[in-house]
Design a protein around this motif. Structure first.
Motif, mmCIF file in Angstrom:
data_model
loop_
_atom_site.group_PDB
_atom_site.id
_atom_site.type_symbol
_atom_site.label_atom_id
_atom_site.label_comp_id
_atom_site.label_asym_id
_atom_site.label_seq_id
_atom_site.Cartn_x
_atom_site.Cartn_y
_atom_site.Cartn_z
ATOM 1 N N ARG A 438 1.767 -3.640 -6.877
ATOM 2 C CA ARG A 438 0.375 -3.255 -6.664
ATOM 3 C C ARG A 438 -0.121 -3.644 -5.273
ATOM 4 O O ARG A 438 -1.020 -2.991 -4.726
ATOM 5 C CB ARG A 438 -0.518 -3.904 -7.727
ATOM 6 N N HIS A 439 0.445 -4.714 -4.691
ATOM 7 C CA HIS A 439 -0.007 -5.207 -3.382
ATOM 8 C C HIS A 439 1.213 -5.413 -2.475
ATOM 9 O O HIS A 439 1.592 -6.540 -2.177
ATOM 10 C CB HIS A 439 -0.782 -6.506 -3.542
ATOM 11 N N PRO A 440 1.854 -4.326 -2.045
ATOM 12 C CA PRO A 440 3.099 -4.438 -1.266
ATOM 13 C C PRO A 440 2.939 -5.115 0.086
ATOM 14 O O PRO A 440 3.938 -5.456 0.725
ATOM 15 C CB PRO A 440 3.542 -2.975 -1.111
ATOM 16 N N GLY A 470 9.857 0.638 -6.732
ATOM 17 C CA GLY A 470 9.496 -0.094 -5.527
ATOM 18 C C GLY A 470 10.594 -0.040 -4.478
ATOM 19 O O GLY A 470 11.780 -0.037 -4.798
ATOM 20 N N GLU A 471 10.199 -0.006 -3.196
ATOM 21 C CA GLU A 471 11.147 0.040 -2.088
ATOM 22 C C GLU A 471 11.292 -1.340 -1.445
ATOM 23 O O GLU A 471 10.330 -2.106 -1.382
ATOM 24 C CB GLU A 471 10.694 1.044 -1.037
ATOM 25 N N LEU A 472 12.504 -1.626 -0.943
ATOM 26 C CA LEU A 472 12.770 -2.877 -0.241
ATOM 27 C C LEU A 472 12.929 -2.622 1.250
ATOM 28 O O LEU A 472 13.410 -1.558 1.662
ATOM 29 C CB LEU A 472 14.039 -3.537 -0.774
ATOM 30 N N SER A 473 12.540 -3.595 2.031
ATOM 31 C CA SER A 473 12.765 -3.522 3.471
ATOM 32 C C SER A 473 14.266 -3.622 3.745
ATOM 33 O O SER A 473 14.948 -4.458 3.147
ATOM 34 C CB SER A 473 12.030 -4.664 4.171
ATOM 35 N N ALA A 483 11.581 -8.403 0.873
ATOM 36 C CA ALA A 483 10.342 -7.874 1.437
ATOM 37 C C ALA A 483 10.207 -6.383 1.166
ATOM 38 O O ALA A 483 11.166 -5.690 0.827
ATOM 39 C CB ALA A 483 10.298 -8.132 2.942
ATOM 40 N N THR A 484 8.984 -5.900 1.328
ATOM 41 C CA THR A 484 8.672 -4.481 1.180
ATOM 42 C C THR A 484 8.490 -3.868 2.569
ATOM 43 O O THR A 484 8.252 -4.591 3.555
ATOM 44 C CB THR A 484 7.372 -4.289 0.385
ATOM 45 N N PRO A 485 8.571 -2.539 2.694
ATOM 46 C CA PRO A 485 8.318 -1.903 3.997
ATOM 47 C C PRO A 485 6.904 -2.153 4.507
ATOM 48 O O PRO A 485 6.646 -2.086 5.722
ATOM 49 C CB PRO A 485 8.535 -0.414 3.701
ATOM 50 N N GLU A 486 5.966 -2.478 3.602
ATOM 51 C CA GLU A 486 4.580 -2.725 4.006
ATOM 52 C C GLU A 486 4.354 -4.130 4.545
ATOM 53 O O GLU A 486 3.240 -4.468 4.978
ATOM 54 C CB GLU A 486 3.635 -2.481 2.820
ATOM 55 N N GLY A 487 5.373 -4.992 4.499
ATOM 56 C CA GLY A 487 5.249 -6.325 5.081
ATOM 57 C C GLY A 487 5.040 -7.452 4.107
ATOM 58 O O GLY A 487 4.984 -8.624 4.505
ATOM 59 N N GLY A 488 4.913 -7.134 2.822
ATOM 60 C CA GLY A 488 4.806 -8.186 1.816
ATOM 61 C C GLY A 488 6.159 -8.440 1.159
ATOM 62 O O GLY A 488 7.199 -8.068 1.688
#
Length: 502
Positions: A438-440, A470-473, A483-488
């Protein structure tokens, strides 16, 4: 298709579903996608409502009216998934232990038939329990919310009814071959027809044997182990020369027919060696009966005055892939030995054509009964399977009992009373994944008393996050920190681990 491509497509489907509903997925909807087998309970509903209100900003302080941004949720450890602590758990070495004696670091056999380490033990105190009895005579006592594997998937004990089936694990890949086969057979002869009770200041070491083939094998086993044969006797064979020390080591010394159990070293053997013990025991206490009518196969039976001993034997038979049933026999008018007295004994039966064939093929036997078994047993018709269904015949209230549960590495399962059960699943495995989902762009932390358990939870959360789309960095995917691509993302640590600055 790569996992990345699959994840992106799945995420697009979920986003499409969210758009159709006009809102993000709720926590419960996320759980149903990320982990469909998860069994929802009342406390999950309560926690879910707290999370939803926290994320939406609706959770407010009753006096100030300000939005609450920090919530501590306290739930009894592994709430809702305990088992009676006296139930026997199959350990990684083939032995069994009451659940209350299992410790962190021990290995237990999982639903995949392999040993895995126990990461945590969770004592939960007295809880209301139920007792389920199955068609094979097995019994298991559990708190109603504990999950059991069934042919229809994982189900809570309290949701099961007579007529449904539990799952018995058969043929796990465990055991060692450090002890010679002759020791297994000699133990089988002593358990079956051996006299090893106390006599004055010493113990007996005699085996009743009338069958010529059996007598020859007893002598062969004794000599292979370095023991000597006593004075000739047409009805029995007496052993000496260190055999009494061996009987003490195996736990058979001083035991009568009602106290004998399968020695621990037998349980630690490979399926092949276990077969040697079973063959010798069957030579003593077993019978073969041919069916009449349309069926021309046979059934195999074992008799004992000890129900505990036959329960041990039933577990050994499962280790070699043979299903059996135990029934109590009550002679209200006594027997030839005890006329007029109530006499209780037990019968273990192998009745299906395939199980009799497995028994005949996997149990070496040095007795004239072997020829009869080979002649009457019919060819197999089914393939081996790791699981066998066992129908529930009754469910009853067991009262308030002390319970506990385990956290098991990787497979997250173990066996209790021979049945496959699921270990506990923390809400943090799903809630943490949901918060990242919910909060990537935000970071979530998992902290535990040990780094090993924290990493296990992080691994499960990562899998739940990815399963839900969900996607991973590409630069940060490790269990300790992903981590996520959004930085979280999510990081984890144990007591004494690095947390400052994160």
């Amino acid at each position: 298709m790569s996992w990345t491509k699959f994840s992106r497509r799945f995420r697009a489907l979920i986003r499409g579903e969210e758009a159709a509903k006009g809102r993000p997925l709720t926590f419960r909807e996320f759980v149903q996608i990320a982990n469909p087998r998860y069994r929802w309970a009342w406390h999950h509903e309560l926690i879910a409502s707290v999370f939803e209100r926290l994320i939406s900003g609706e959770l407010r302080h009753p006096k100030s009216g300000k939005a609450i941004r920090r919530v501590f949720v306290f739930v009894p450890p592994r709430h809702g998934k305990p088992i009676w602590e006296e139930e026997l758990v199959l350990m990684g070495d083939g032995t069994t232990k009451p659940l209350k004696e299992v410790r962190v670091g021990d290995e237990v056999v999982t639903a995949k038939g392999r040993p895995r380490k126990v990461l945590a033990v969770h004592v939960q105190g007295e809880l209301p329990c139920i007792r389920m009895t199955t068609a094979t005579g097995r019994k298991v006592t559990t708190e109603p919310t504990h999950a059991f594997l069934t042919p229809g998937g994982w189900k809570k004990a309290g949701e099961l009814s007579p007529g449904e089936c539990l799952t018995v694990l058969q043929g796990p890949t465990i055991g060692n071959d450090v002890t010679p086969a002759e020791a297994f057979r000699l133990a089988g002869y002593f358990v079956g027809d051996g006299a090893c009770g106390k006599v004055s200041t010493t113990i007996n070491a005699k085996i009743t044997a009338l069958d010529t083939i059996e007598r020859e094998d007893i002598v062969r086993c004794a000599e292979a182990l370095g023991f000597e044969i006593g004075k000739p006797d047409k009805d029995a064979i007496t052993l000496k020369g260190g055999v009494r020390d061996w009987l003490r080591e195996t736990g058979l010394s001083g035991k009568g027919s009602r106290e004998k159990r399968v020695p621990e070293f037998v349980k630690q053997g490979t399926p092949e060696l276990i077969g040697h013990f079973l063959g010798a025991y069957f030579a003593c206490d077993g019978s073969i009966n041919r069916r009449t009518g349309a069926r021309r196969d046979c059934c195999v039976e074992l008799y004992s005055v000890s129900g505990d001993l036959l329960a041990d034997v039933q577990d050994l038979l499962a280790r070699i892939g043979v299903q059996s049933t135990i029934r109590e026999k009550v002679a209200t008018r006594g027997t030839n030995f005890l006329p007029g007295a109530r006499y209780v004994s037990y019968r273990l039966s192998i009745t299906s054509r395939d199980d009799v064939a497995r028994f005949a093929g996997r149990v070496p036997m040095f007795h004239s009964k072997k020829a009869t078994l080979d002649e009457w047993a019919l060819p197999r018709q089914t393939f081996d399977s790791l699981y066998r269904p066992d129908e529930i015949v009754s469910i009853e209230d067991a009262g308030m009992l002390l319970c506990r549960c385990l956290t098991v590495k990787e497979d997250e399962t173990f066996t209790a009373a021979g049945f496959v059960v699921h270990n506990s699943e923390l809400i943090s495995r799903l809630a943490s994944a949901y918060l990242v989902y919910r909060h990537p762009s935000k970071w979530v932390a998992i902290a535990s008393y040990g780094a090993g358990l924290a990493q296990t939870l992080s691994r499960a959360a990562r899998m739940n996050y990815r399963t839900a789309g969900g996607e991973l960095s590409p630069d940060m995917r490790a269990v300790r920190q992903w981590a996520t691509p959004e930085g979280g993302g999510l990081w984890c640590c144990g007591v004494g681990g690095e947390a400052t600055g994160k």
